[in-house]
Write a protein that holds these residues in place. Sequence first.
Motif, PDB file in Angstrom:
ATOM      1  N   SER A   1      -4.091   2.134 -12.150  1.00  0.00           N
ATOM      2  CA  SER A   1      -4.887   1.064 -11.565  1.00  0.00           C
ATOM      3  C   SER A   1      -6.285   1.112 -12.173  1.00  0.00           C
TER       4      SER A   1
ATOM      5  N   THR B   1       0.851  -1.192   0.000  1.00  0.00           N
ATOM      6  CA  THR B   1       0.000   0.000   0.000  1.00  0.00           C
ATOM      7  C   THR B   1       0.883   1.238   0.000  1.00  0.00           C
ATOM      8  N   TYR B   2       0.300   2.353  -0.438  1.00  0.00           N
ATOM      9  CA  TYR B   2       1.002   3.635  -0.396  1.00  0.00           C
ATOM     10  C   TYR B   2       0.002   4.700   0.038  1.00  0.00           C
TER      11      TYR B   2
ATOM     12  N   THR C   1      -6.281  10.113  -7.160  1.00  0.00           N
ATOM     13  CA  THR C   1      -7.569   9.453  -7.331  1.00  0.00           C
ATOM     14  C   THR C   1      -8.299  10.052  -8.522  1.00  0.00           C
TER      15      THR C   1
ATOM     16  N   VAL D   1      -1.633  -0.739  -3.731  1.00  0.00           N
ATOM     17  CA  VAL D   1      -0.768  -0.632  -4.913  1.00  0.00           C
ATOM     18  C   VAL D   1      -0.925  -1.921  -5.719  1.00  0.00           C
TER      19      VAL D   1
ATOM     20  N   LYS E   1       3.674   9.080  -5.524  1.00  0.00           N
ATOM     21  CA  LYS E   1       2.441   9.864  -5.494  1.00  0.00           C
ATOM     22  C   LYS E   1       1.300   8.986  -5.965  1.00  0.00           C
ATOM     23  N   ALA E   2       0.099   9.232  -5.447  1.00  0.00           N
ATOM     24  CA  ALA E   2      -1.101   8.542  -5.905  1.00  0.00           C
ATOM     25  C   ALA E   2      -2.210   9.561  -6.084  1.00  0.00           C
TER      26      ALA E   2
ATOM     27  N   PHE F   1      -0.658   6.166 -10.176  1.00  0.00           N
ATOM     28  CA  PHE F   1       0.539   6.250  -9.340  1.00  0.00           C
ATOM     29  C   PHE F   1       1.716   6.803 -10.129  1.00  0.00           C
ATOM     30  N   ASP F   2       2.543   7.576  -9.442  1.00  0.00           N
ATOM     31  CA  ASP F   2       3.873   7.926  -9.939  1.00  0.00           C
ATOM     32  C   ASP F   2       4.860   6.999  -9.252  1.00  0.00           C
TER      33      ASP F   2
ATOM     34  N   SER G   1      -7.077   4.819  -9.659  1.00  0.00           N
ATOM     35  CA  SER G   1      -5.891   5.429  -9.058  1.00  0.00           C
ATOM     36  C   SER G   1      -4.773   5.497 -10.093  1.00  0.00           C
TER      37      SER G   1
ATOM     38  N   THR H   1      -3.502   3.668   0.019  1.00  0.00           N
ATOM     39  CA  THR H   1      -4.073   3.167  -1.234  1.00  0.00           C
ATOM     40  C   THR H   1      -3.399   1.861  -1.617  1.00  0.00           C
TER      41      THR H   1
ATOM     42  N   PRO I   1       6.564   3.860  -5.057  1.00  0.00           N
ATOM     43  CA  PRO I   1       5.553   4.895  -5.301  1.00  0.00           C
ATOM     44  C   PRO I   1       5.967   6.234  -4.704  1.00  0.00           C
TER      45      PRO I   1
END
Length: 341
Positions: free
Chosen positions: A77, A53-54, A97, A59, A94-95, A83-84, A81, A57, A92
Amino acid sequence: MQLRTVLATTTAALAAATCLAASGPAQAAAPVSHACSPSVFLDRFSDALDKTTYDGTFVGNFSALAVDKDGSLAALSDRSSLFDLDARTLAPKKAVTLADENGAALDSEGLVIDKDGTRLITSETEPSIRRYSKDGRILDRLPVPASLQVAPAGRATSNQTFEGLTLMNGGRTLLASMEYALSGDTAGIVRFQTWQRHGKSWKTAAQYAYRTDAAFLGVPEVQALPDGRLLVLERGFTSGVGNTVRLYLADPRHATDTSGIENLTGQDGVRLIRKTLLTDIASCPALGATAKQPQPNPLLDNIEGMVITGRDKGRLKVLLVSDDNQNAAQTTRFYYLRVRV
């Protein structure tokens, strides 16, 4: 232990040692081959992000990859989501939404990062292609031909629409691949839709047809090459057997524009996209990979995302990722390939 047994054991051990000494370096373990085929090599794989998770969230559930302008990796995702990821470690950073215009979640599948940094993202629900800012704001939405919309509005089947997305012709053309055939088309013949850039907007353009190896195989991802050809993934799953994942080189440049053809049945006069098999991923070396469910090769999983990350000594550097569906029996796995086209 009786003396006779000791002598027999010692004699066998000495014989084995003598044989090994006589054979010398020639009997050393051969280096592991990384070749999947004459055209494709698997450098390594990574399960580093599996079931992590990150920032709260999950992953995983990865359906698409893209390289950002700063060299980082974007991973989409299918549960809304984006992700960077650090391109080297996959960590990860950054995430974001994502949502539709009403704030509802997306079935987000395809991803392109445009030259201005905006994110073009497909959703299988309608289907749709929306433009998002880097922080996840909707900027606008591209038109979709009526026939490609999910029934009853069109002839597509829910969850079988826009999976792959790529920019062609130096960024002037956008191409989205349907995952499976439309109702009325022969099973295994899927449509690739294009849009042409007009300033900051996109207008629908030519459409092409691509035939998968079997009806149970869909197209989860496409990636454009500078010369107009495509890398195409075909993927399917058979219960109790596992995944089938194949990588093709495809050429749409002489294919028929099928946008005006209602039903594709393999009829004369319709030139399909030509394709050449590069490799079946099941032919790649396992390199110590393990599978949590039956697979033809323990390396395999539900591979769904693909991006070209560069070149190395005349070969394309291609990164694949599997969608674990947040399922304990599946794995989020990254595959580092070198592909000669």
